[in-house]
Motif scaffolding. Structure first.
Motif, PDB file in Angstrom:
ATOM      1  N   ASN A  43       0.840  -1.272   0.106  1.00 57.16           N
ATOM      2  CA  ASN A  43      -0.147  -0.063  -0.154  1.00 57.16           C
ATOM      3  C   ASN A  43       0.757   1.252  -0.011  1.00 57.16           C
ATOM      4  O   ASN A  43       1.388   1.556   0.936  1.00 57.16           O
ATOM      5  N   ALA A  44       0.760   1.813  -1.202  1.00 54.69           N
ATOM      6  CA  ALA A  44       1.921   2.986  -1.228  1.00 54.69           C
ATOM      7  C   ALA A  44       1.813   4.190  -0.316  1.00 54.69           C
ATOM      8  O   ALA A  44       2.345   4.722   0.178  1.00 54.69           O
ATOM      9  N   SER A  45       0.360   4.278   0.353  1.00 56.41           N
ATOM     10  CA  SER A  45       0.256   5.089   1.502  1.00 56.41           C
ATOM     11  C   SER A  45       0.704   4.849   2.722  1.00 56.41           C
ATOM     12  O   SER A  45       0.630   5.522   3.605  1.00 56.41           O
ATOM     13  N   LYS A  46       1.209   3.620   2.929  1.00 56.27           N
ATOM     14  CA  LYS A  46       1.715   2.961   4.138  1.00 56.27           C
ATOM     15  C   LYS A  46       3.270   2.666   4.026  1.00 56.27           C
ATOM     16  O   LYS A  46       3.505   1.242   3.894  1.00 56.27           O
ATOM     17  N   ASP A  48       5.753   2.306   5.340  1.00 61.02           N
ATOM     18  CA  ASP A  48       6.558   1.429   6.414  1.00 61.02           C
ATOM     19  C   ASP A  48       5.991   0.301   6.696  1.00 61.02           C
ATOM     20  O   ASP A  48       6.179  -0.351   7.895  1.00 61.02           O
ATOM     21  N   GLY A  49       4.823  -0.020   6.029  1.00 62.18           N
ATOM     22  CA  GLY A  49       3.724  -1.199   6.486  1.00 62.18           C
ATOM     23  C   GLY A  49       4.453  -2.368   6.199  1.00 62.18           C
ATOM     24  O   GLY A  49       5.249  -2.621   5.608  1.00 62.18           O
ATOM     25  N   GLU A  50       3.952  -3.265   6.921  1.00 62.37           N
ATOM     26  CA  GLU A  50       4.569  -4.677   6.998  1.00 62.37           C
ATOM     27  C   GLU A  50       4.164  -5.511   5.493  1.00 62.37           C
ATOM     28  O   GLU A  50       4.618  -6.578   5.429  1.00 62.37           O
ATOM     29  N   MET A  51       3.135  -5.206   5.261  1.00 65.06           N
ATOM     30  CA  MET A  51       2.563  -5.886   3.872  1.00 65.06           C
ATOM     31  C   MET A  51       3.350  -5.382   2.804  1.00 65.06           C
ATOM     32  O   MET A  51       3.496  -4.167   2.541  1.00 65.06           O
ATOM     33  N   ARG A  52       4.144  -6.272   1.993  1.00 67.08           N
ATOM     34  CA  ARG A  52       4.999  -5.888   0.925  1.00 67.08           C
ATOM     35  C   ARG A  52       4.927  -6.820  -0.335  1.00 67.08           C
ATOM     36  O   ARG A  52       4.224  -7.729  -0.229  1.00 67.08           O
ATOM     37  N   GLU A  53       5.495  -6.195  -1.217  1.00 67.48           N
ATOM     38  CA  GLU A  53       5.453  -7.053  -2.623  1.00 67.48           C
ATOM     39  C   GLU A  53       6.794  -6.888  -3.364  1.00 67.48           C
ATOM     40  O   GLU A  53       7.517  -6.111  -3.261  1.00 67.48           O
TER      41      GLU A  53
END
Length: 82
Positions: A43-46, A48-53
């Motif tokens: 999610n580009a708006s996060k 530093d988020g844990e969900m990655r690609e």
């Protein structure tokens, strides 16, 4: 080093990859074990988020979750559009 956990659905998707994608996925798996934060944010708006690609080759992506306290990477989805 991170422990990589592959969910059942993702394991089926890996099993369905074409032969030419397997060495590319193996390289991506190595990145997940050593440097999972190198993947782009899901999610580009996060950022530093844990969900990655992570993109592998030019036609594949691995969507995953980084659980830093446990030093784990959970593979959720593997896609190949070739």
């Amino acid at each position: 080093m991170y422990r990589v956990v592959t969910y059942a659905e993702a394991a089926e998707q890996i099993g369905a990859l074409p032969a030419e994608a397997l060495p590319l996925f193996a390289e991506a798996f190595g990145v997940l074990e050593l440097a999972p934060w190198n993947g782009r944010p899901y999610n580009a708006s996060k950022p530093d988020g844990e969900m990655r690609e992570l993109v592998f080759g030019s036609l594949g992506t691995v969507t995953y979750l980084v659980l830093e306290p446990q030093r784990e990477v959970h593979i959720l989805l593997v896609q190949w559009v070739g």
